[in-house]
Design a protein around this motif. Structure first.
Motif, PDB file in Angstrom:
ATOM      1  N   UNK A  30       0.832  -1.207   0.000  1.00 36.25           N
ATOM      2  CA  UNK A  30       0.000   0.000   0.000  1.00 36.25           C
ATOM      3  C   UNK A  30       0.866   1.257   0.000  1.00 36.25           C
ATOM      4  N   UNK A  31       0.313   2.309  -0.589  1.00 42.90           N
ATOM      5  CA  UNK A  31       1.004   3.601  -0.633  1.00 42.90           C
ATOM      6  C   UNK A  31       0.140   4.669   0.020  1.00 42.90           C
ATOM      7  N   UNK A  32       0.811   5.593   0.690  1.00 44.23           N
ATOM      8  CA  UNK A  32       0.167   6.798   1.199  1.00 44.23           C
ATOM      9  C   UNK A  32       0.816   7.985   0.510  1.00 44.23           C
ATOM     10  N   UNK A  40       4.332   9.534   0.768  1.00 40.44           N
ATOM     11  CA  UNK A  40       4.581   9.628   2.203  1.00 40.44           C
ATOM     12  C   UNK A  40       5.137   8.322   2.752  1.00 40.44           C
ATOM     13  N   UNK A  41       4.632   7.211   2.247  1.00 39.52           N
ATOM     14  CA  UNK A  41       5.079   5.892   2.701  1.00 39.52           C
ATOM     15  C   UNK A  41       4.583   4.853   1.707  1.00 39.52           C
ATOM     16  N   UNK A  42       5.362   3.778   1.575  1.00 42.62           N
ATOM     17  CA  UNK A  42       4.934   2.666   0.736  1.00 42.62           C
ATOM     18  C   UNK A  42       5.346   1.365   1.424  1.00 42.62           C
ATOM     19  N   UNK A  46       7.387   0.993   5.947  1.00 49.30           N
ATOM     20  CA  UNK A  46       7.345   2.459   5.980  1.00 49.30           C
ATOM     21  C   UNK A  46       6.086   2.969   6.675  1.00 49.30           C
ATOM     22  N   UNK A  47       4.968   2.279   6.461  1.00 50.01           N
ATOM     23  CA  UNK A  47       3.736   2.672   7.166  1.00 50.01           C
ATOM     24  C   UNK A  47       3.932   2.526   8.670  1.00 50.01           C
TER      25      UNK A  47
END
Length: 120
Positions: A30-32, A40-42, A46-47
């Motif tokens: 998932x990506x943000x 922002x994060x992947x 990173x989350x």
């Protein structure tokens, strides 16, 4: 489970500061992103880093103001209480979640201005 229910589980995990429950709602890749496209994060690692630091804030809380759903797209309007360097305050956010295969695949955020309590 429908997409709105999944996003609610994610919000409940956020407010409980339960990183494992929160990550369980996201796809492993998932990506943000911010609304301007900034990554922002992947991925879960990173989350996790992003949320663990956020969860250290003692007053962190997201209050759902409204939710709209169209198929697998869920848009939340939230009021977030945060611990800013200047003190406890709030910030409005629009959170756009794209759900695929029963997990959040992409989350895109638009953040308003931070509001601090008036100093008397």
């Amino acid at each position: 489970m429908n997409s709105a229910t999944l996003v609610q589980i994610q919000l409940d995990a956020y407010n409980a500061k339960d990183i494992d429950a929160l990550l369980a709602t996201y796809a492993p890749d998932a990506a943000q992103r911010s609304l301007d496209g900034t990554l922002l994060a992947i991925g879960h690692a990173e989350l996790r880093d992003r949320y663990v630091s956020r969860f250290a804030e003692p007053d962190l809380h997201a209050r759902l103001l409204s939710r709209a759903c169209i198929g697998d797209i869920v848009v939340d309007h939230e009021l977030i209480t945060r611990n800013f360097a200047e003190g406890i305050g709030t910030v409005e956010m629009l959170c756009i979640y794209e759900v695929q295969n029963g997990l959040i695949q992409t989350a895109t955020f638009a953040m308003g201005n931070q509001v601090l309590p008036a100093v008397l």
